[in-house]
Design an enzyme around this catalytic site. Structure first.
Site, PDB file in Angstrom:
ATOM      1  N   LYS A  35     -25.064  59.929 -64.203  1.00 51.84           N
ATOM      2  CA  LYS A  35     -23.649  59.753 -63.870  1.00 51.84           C
ATOM      3  C   LYS A  35     -22.883  61.015 -64.264  1.00 51.84           C
ATOM      4  O   LYS A  35     -23.140  61.586 -65.332  1.00 51.84           O
ATOM      5  CB  LYS A  35     -23.110  58.529 -64.619  1.00 51.84           C
ATOM      6  CG  LYS A  35     -21.682  58.146 -64.281  1.00 51.84           C
ATOM      7  CD  LYS A  35     -21.241  56.860 -65.003  1.00 51.84           C
ATOM      8  CE  LYS A  35     -19.827  56.455 -64.604  1.00 51.84           C
ATOM      9  NZ  LYS A  35     -19.388  55.206 -65.259  1.00 51.84           N
ATOM     10  N   SER A  60     -17.185  51.572 -62.204  1.00 52.66           N
ATOM     11  CA  SER A  60     -17.097  52.964 -61.824  1.00 52.66           C
ATOM     12  C   SER A  60     -18.456  53.609 -61.551  1.00 52.66           C
ATOM     13  O   SER A  60     -18.502  54.673 -60.927  1.00 52.66           O
ATOM     14  CB  SER A  60     -16.377  53.755 -62.925  1.00 52.66           C
ATOM     15  OG  SER A  60     -17.163  53.766 -64.111  1.00 52.66           O
ATOM     16  N   SER A 113     -18.243  48.635 -65.934  1.00 50.97           N
ATOM     17  CA  SER A 113     -18.736  49.634 -64.972  1.00 50.97           C
ATOM     18  C   SER A 113     -20.247  49.790 -64.854  1.00 50.97           C
ATOM     19  O   SER A 113     -20.712  50.508 -63.979  1.00 50.97           O
ATOM     20  CB  SER A 113     -18.144  51.001 -65.298  1.00 50.97           C
ATOM     21  OG  SER A 113     -16.840  51.052 -64.819  1.00 50.97           O
TER      22      SER A 113
HETATM   23  N1  GLN Z   1     -13.016  48.597 -63.771  1.00 54.36           N
HETATM   24  C1  GLN Z   1     -12.619  48.836 -65.121  1.00 54.36           C
HETATM   25  C2  GLN Z   1     -11.519  49.848 -65.161  1.00 54.36           C
HETATM   26  O1  GLN Z   1     -11.130  50.291 -64.140  1.00 54.36           O
HETATM   27  C3  GLN Z   1     -13.783  49.255 -65.953  1.00 54.36           C
HETATM   28  C4  GLN Z   1     -14.182  50.651 -65.763  1.00 54.36           C
HETATM   29  C5  GLN Z   1     -15.321  51.048 -66.649  1.00 54.36           C
HETATM   30  O2  GLN Z   1     -16.013  50.189 -67.204  1.00 54.36           O
HETATM   31  N2  GLN Z   1     -15.503  52.342 -66.803  1.00 54.36           N
HETATM   32  O3  GLN Z   1     -11.026  50.211 -66.180  1.00 54.36           O
END
Ligand code: GLN
Length: 490
Positions: free
Chosen positions: A78, A158, A182
């Site tokens: 990532k 994400s 995410s």
């Molecule tokens: N969808 C969540 C956010 O937008 C979690 C994102 C994540 O876990 N990096 O904050």
């Protein structure tokens, strides 16, 4: 070639060990698969030469009898992880062409064990999002499509690039991060396995910070056992991260396949939310039945503060983000847009460098931390966070783990929630509680919906008890027997 890319990590490591193929062959097959998968937009940087160099070095080490636990296995990383000498952007324009001079601890651990890097994976900008649409490199496309339809679906976010790359057989496994879901939500949307370990299990050093008290790295993999193999390498104490836990890393793979007989599984009644598709409820019931069949005892539990989790998360996470992102000022690295004076340079740089969602988070975070609002919002959210952790503590007096759905829907269409941040935030309803409490959570592919799209079930464990999650995840995986693969269209 296609055969080598369809192997699990475990099977590929066995094939390398018994010399059925070399890492160079295995890596070349994946390099070709990545190059042929441009329509998915999963990689923001391909490093084929580096991959093949690493593969040849792995083959040489193996020939000398020095093979590590991941020797010669090609992985995707990532883009939130800093990789020495390889551009790392967090998929934000503000980092521009930033090339770190150091390696994140998690990736360093993978290379120590012999893994091979195929390249850097797409993600939501600074890991903020649930659909991979906030990336400066454009959205990732889910390899899965609804039956009989061509519409592009989100892989979730994400870690959308990580989930897509694993689901489409572009790599044997991928690193991901999870601040509010995410790892787990993209795993659920793509029919892959994802685990967010206990906070402190993996070092955050060299991982671009979003919300430091919630951020945690973990793997996305093809199977529960593959996830266990990867997490074992990724974990471990690191003096460079003061929140890294100085404890031994259990042999996670040895937990997969262990009997789960007699384990008590809690079903939190507050996770039955209004408007959730009946199919998700049905899958949850199936999961309960599978664990019962495996000898578990099912117990209804209550996590009464669940309804406050999402609002608390969307105060704590932006608050920490607004502080973490203050460092992007155009002075030290990344983008710089000159202005007439220092302040104007700051303003120009940040206005041009951050995307809409990141700006929204910075505004919310700055607001809730500002004098006059700090007690009303931020301190209140911290109190709720404590209550949520207490709810879990209470539940874990009675049960060994919890079973819930991972997400309230299957993968949705790209663009579908793009104009409605609140609808997007609702995606995280079942996942953020785990981050707020610092607990381990895992998503396992458990079935498909009426459109043929994957759905996931989530297991939540006690702090540091990933082992039990691997045993339960293995039992669910076996019972669900999820073998569906996306039909190749890219
Ligand atoms: N969808 C969540 C956010 O937008 C979690 C994102 C994540 O876990 N990096 O904050």
């Amino acid at each position: 070639m296609s055969q080598l890319t369809s192997l699990t990590l475990k099977a590929a490591l066995a094939g390398l060990a018994d010399k059925s193929f070399s890492s160079e062959e295995l890596t070349q097959a994946h390099v070709d698969a990545v190059a042929a998968a441009k329509p998915l937009n999963a990689f923001v940087l391909e490093t084929p030469e580096k991959a093949l160099d690493m593969a040849r070095a792995a083959d040489a080490r193996r020939a000398r009898g020095e093979a590590g636990a991941l020797e010669g296995a090609p992985l995707g990383i990532k883009d939130l992880f800093c990789t020495e000498g390889v551009r790392s952007t967090a998929c934000s324009n503000i980092l521009g062409n930033f090339v770190p001079t150091y390696e994140s601890t998690v990736t360093a651990n993978l290379w120590r064990d012999g893994a091979v890097m195929l390249g850097k994976l797409n993600m939501d900008e600074f890991a903020m999002g649930s659909s991979n649409e906030s990336s400066a490199f454009g959205p990732v496309v889910n390899p899965w499509r609804a039956e009989g339809q061509n519409a592009k679906l989100t892989p979730g976010g994400s870690s959308g690039g990580s989930a897509t790359a694993v689901a489409a057989d572009l790599c044997l496994g991928a690193t991901a991060t999870d601040t509010g879901g995410s790892i787990r939500q993209p795993a659920a949307f793509t029919g892959t396995v994802g685990i967010k370990p206990t906070y402190g299990r993996c070092s955050r050093w060299g991982v671009v910070a979003f919300a430091s008290s919630l951020d945690q790295a973990g793997p996305i993999a093809k199977t529960v056992e593959d996830a266990a193999i990867l997490l074992k390498s990724m974990s471990g104490h690191d003096a460079k991260d003061s929140t890294s836990l100085d404890i031994e890393v259990p042999d996670f793979p040895s937990f997969v396949g262990k009997s789960v007989k007699g384990l008590r599984i809690g079903i939190p009644k507050e996770y039955r939310v209004d408007g959730m598709p009946a199919e998700i409820d049905e899958l949850w019931e199936k999961g309960i039945a599978w664990l019962k069949d495996a000898g578990c005892e099912i117990v209804e539990v209550s996590l009464p503060h669940t309804k406050y989790a999402l609002p608390a998360y969307y105060i704590v996470a932006p608050a920490e983000a607004s502080s973490n992102l203050a460092r992007y000022d155009g002075m030290r690295y990344g983008l710089r847009v000159e202005g007439a004076n220092l302040t104007e340079t700051y303003v120009n740089t940040r206005a041009a460098g951050f995307g809409t969602e990141v700006k929204r988070r910075i505004l919310i975070g700055t607001y809730v931390l500002s004098a006059g609002y700090y007690d009303a919002y931020y301190v209140k959210a911290l109190k709720v966070r404590r209550r949520i952790a207490d709810d879990f503590d209470q539940a874990f007096q009675k049960v060994d783990a919890l079973l819930t759905p991972t997400a309230p829907s299957a993968a949705f269409g790209l663009g579908e929630n793009a104009d409605d941040p609140v609808a997007m935030y609702l995606n995280d309803i079942f996942t953020v509680t785990v981050n707020l409490a610092g607990l381990p959570g895992m998503s396992i592919p458990a079935g498909v919906d009426h459109k043929g799209l994957p759905l996931g079930l989530q297991l939540i464990g006690k702090a540091l008890d990933e082992g039990t999650l691997f045993s339960l995840g293995g039992a669910l995986e076996k019972a669900a027997d999820f073998r569906a693969k996306p039909a190749r269209w890219w």
